[in-house]
Design an enzyme around this catalytic site. Structure first.
Site, PDB file in Angstrom:
ATOM      1  N   ILE A  18      -2.842  18.724  22.348  1.00  0.00           N
ATOM      2  CA  ILE A  18      -3.136  19.864  23.220  1.00  0.00           C
ATOM      3  C   ILE A  18      -4.065  19.446  24.367  1.00  0.00           C
ATOM      4  O   ILE A  18      -3.894  19.886  25.509  1.00  0.00           O
ATOM      5  CB  ILE A  18      -3.766  21.012  22.389  1.00  0.00           C
ATOM      6  N   TYR A 149     -11.979  23.786   7.735  1.00  0.00           N
ATOM      7  CA  TYR A 149     -11.340  24.103   9.017  1.00  0.00           C
ATOM      8  C   TYR A 149     -11.498  25.596   9.319  1.00  0.00           C
ATOM      9  O   TYR A 149     -11.908  25.988  10.413  1.00  0.00           O
ATOM     10  CB  TYR A 149      -9.849  23.706   8.966  1.00  0.00           C
TER      11      TYR A 149
HETATM   12  N1  LIG Z   1      -1.936  21.537  16.312  1.00  0.00           N
HETATM   13  C1  LIG Z   1      -2.193  22.751  15.869  1.00  0.00           C
HETATM   14  O1  LIG Z   1      -1.355  23.352  15.148  1.00  0.00           O
HETATM   15  C2  LIG Z   1      -3.479  23.451  16.236  1.00  0.00           C
HETATM   16  C3  LIG Z   1      -3.566  24.841  16.008  1.00  0.00           C
HETATM   17  C4  LIG Z   1      -4.743  25.490  16.339  1.00  0.00           C
HETATM   18  C5  LIG Z   1      -5.801  24.796  16.904  1.00  0.00           C
HETATM   19  N2  LIG Z   1      -5.699  23.458  17.118  1.00  0.00           N
HETATM   20  C6  LIG Z   1      -6.850  22.769  17.708  1.00  0.00           C
HETATM   21  O2  LIG Z   1      -6.454  22.136  18.907  1.00  0.00           O
HETATM   22  C7  LIG Z   1      -7.354  21.072  19.203  1.00  0.00           C
HETATM   23  C8  LIG Z   1      -6.563  19.837  19.562  1.00  0.00           C
HETATM   24  O3  LIG Z   1      -5.869  19.387  18.412  1.00  0.00           O
HETATM   25  P1  LIG Z   1      -4.381  18.824  18.450  1.00  0.00           P
HETATM   26  O4  LIG Z   1      -3.547  19.774  17.703  1.00  0.00           O
HETATM   27  O5  LIG Z   1      -3.990  18.465  19.844  1.00  0.00           O
HETATM   28  O6  LIG Z   1      -4.507  17.541  17.504  1.00  0.00           O
HETATM   29  P2  LIG Z   1      -4.801  16.020  17.871  1.00  0.00           P
HETATM   30  O7  LIG Z   1      -5.265  15.398  16.590  1.00  0.00           O
HETATM   31  O8  LIG Z   1      -3.635  15.432  18.563  1.00  0.00           O
HETATM   32  O9  LIG Z   1      -6.005  16.086  18.921  1.00  0.00           O
HETATM   33  C9  LIG Z   1      -7.356  16.085  18.570  1.00  0.00           C
HETATM   34  C10 LIG Z   1      -8.012  14.955  19.344  1.00  0.00           C
HETATM   35  O10 LIG Z   1      -9.430  15.051  19.168  1.00  0.00           O
HETATM   36  C11 LIG Z   1      -9.933  13.742  19.069  1.00  0.00           C
HETATM   37  N3  LIG Z   1     -11.239  13.765  18.404  1.00  0.00           N
HETATM   38  C12 LIG Z   1     -11.507  14.031  17.105  1.00  0.00           C
HETATM   39  N4  LIG Z   1     -12.823  13.935  16.882  1.00  0.00           N
HETATM   40  C13 LIG Z   1     -13.392  13.595  18.059  1.00  0.00           C
HETATM   41  C14 LIG Z   1     -14.723  13.347  18.455  1.00  0.00           C
HETATM   42  N5  LIG Z   1     -15.731  13.392  17.564  1.00  0.00           N
HETATM   43  N6  LIG Z   1     -14.980  13.017  19.751  1.00  0.00           N
HETATM   44  C15 LIG Z   1     -13.964  12.957  20.644  1.00  0.00           C
HETATM   45  N7  LIG Z   1     -12.673  13.171  20.328  1.00  0.00           N
HETATM   46  C16 LIG Z   1     -12.390  13.488  19.037  1.00  0.00           C
HETATM   47  C17 LIG Z   1      -8.878  12.994  18.246  1.00  0.00           C
HETATM   48  O11 LIG Z   1      -8.996  11.580  18.389  1.00  0.00           O
HETATM   49  C18 LIG Z   1      -7.598  13.568  18.816  1.00  0.00           C
HETATM   50  O12 LIG Z   1      -7.084  12.777  19.884  1.00  0.00           O
HETATM   51  C19 LIG Z   1      -8.240  20.904  17.949  1.00  0.00           C
HETATM   52  O13 LIG Z   1      -9.496  21.519  18.180  1.00  0.00           O
HETATM   53  C20 LIG Z   1      -7.459  21.651  16.893  1.00  0.00           C
HETATM   54  O14 LIG Z   1      -8.293  22.111  15.846  1.00  0.00           O
HETATM   55  C21 LIG Z   1      -4.563  22.768  16.803  1.00  0.00           C
END
Ligand SMILES: NC(=O)c1ccc[n+]([C@@H]2O[C@H](COP(=O)([O-])OP(=O)(O)OC[C@H]3O[C@@H](n4cnc5c(N)ncnc54)[C@H](O)[C@@H]3O)[C@@H](O)[C@H]2O)c1
Length: 265
Positions: A18, A149
């Protein structure tokens, strides 16, 4: 899009998923973008592909946030928009150790608090700013099978709302992004609850980024890329006991032992 044209934007957790899609959408809207992630190698590749500036840092620590803000400010000449998007799943149920709970709290809650603490005072003295919190539908409802979470995302939603309530009238715009299932690494690692997350449709990261930009344009705080989440939140608030009974029925499905092939036939 005027709200983002020529603005200095920082997106955390943007090596993929995202965050990467939000960075791409901001660039397309005319912003200058710094992308951040813990995973420096993937981040540099993403930055090169997008034409963004990479600042690897760990946003779960005060030092990491401070370094990211300092380097981004130097590169952009000032941060106008902060997108706190980094997030982790951080354990499952009661067996989750304290350290894992703590890590989820640092990344999913404290990263937002620490960034706002450094950015907001300067924004109040200057020309304002925009703060985006990527929370989750789990922060409005509850995610089956994932206590840290659910709890930390509720914290992220609460902090975003507090920030909006406290500073909205002083030129700080706050948006809280609460998607359900999105096709990214977090979703792909969600194991047996994947089906549940995707029950109302699995969105692409680009669709979620588009929903955020639409909300920015329209000045909306809460961003719900899956419209069903609003109905669930209303149902939960209207009759919480009935909502909890529904969640218990869902949980029972995941507790049931897998049925044999003969039974499934
Ligand atoms: N994918 C879903 O279904 C979903 C749904 C609701 C919310 N979200 C939220 O969306 C956001 C993005 O997640 P995503 O789905 O793209 O997954 P993703 O795992 O692809 O992206 C998360 C990114 O955050 C980075 N990250 C983790 N800890 C970190 C830190 N301490 N410092 C810097 N970077 C860090 C990871 O390396 C990763 O690239 C998150 O906050 C997640 O909780 C995702």
């Amino acid at each position: 899009m005027e709200a983002l044209r020529d603005k200095g934007v920082v997106v955390t957790g943007a090596a993929g998923g995202i965050g990467r899609a939000i960075a791409e959408a901001c660039l397309a809207a005319g912003a200058r973008v710094v992308v951040n992630d813990l995973d420096a190698e993937r981040l540099l590749a993403t930055a090169t592909e997008l034409g963004a500036y990479a600042v690897p840092a760990d946003v779960s620590t005060s030092d990491g946030i401070a370094a990211l803000i300092e380097l981004s400010t130097a590169h952009l000449g000032g941060i106008d928009v902060w997108v706190g998007n980094a997030g982790i799943q951080g354990g499952l149920g009661l067996e989750t150790p304290d350290e894992t709970w703590q890590r989820a709290h640092e990344v999913n809650v404290m990263a937002h608090v620490r960034a706002a603490r450094l950015l907001v005072p300067a924004w109040l003295e200057g020309r304002g700013g925009r703060f985006v919190v990527t929370a989750s539908a789990a922060g409005l409802l509850t995610m089956i099978g994932a206590a840290p979470y659910s709890v930390t995302k509720h914290g992220a939603v609460a902090f975003a709302e507090w920030l909006a309530a406290t500073y909205g009238h002083r030129g700080i715009d706050v948006h809280c992004l609460c998607p359900q299932g999105v096709d990214t690494a977090i979703y792909r690692n969600a194991g047996e609850v994947q089906g549940l997350l995707a029950a109302d449709g699995l969105l692409t990261p680009a669709e979620v980024a588009a929903a955020l930009l639409e909300a920015i344009e329209q000045g909306r705080h809460q961003v719900l890329p899956h419209p069903q989440v609003r109905e669930y939140a209303v149902a939960r608030a209207t009759d919480t006991d009935a909502w909890v009974r529904g969640m218990q029925r869902l949980q029972r499905r995941y507790d049931a032992p897998p049925r044999s092939t003969e039974e499934n036939a």
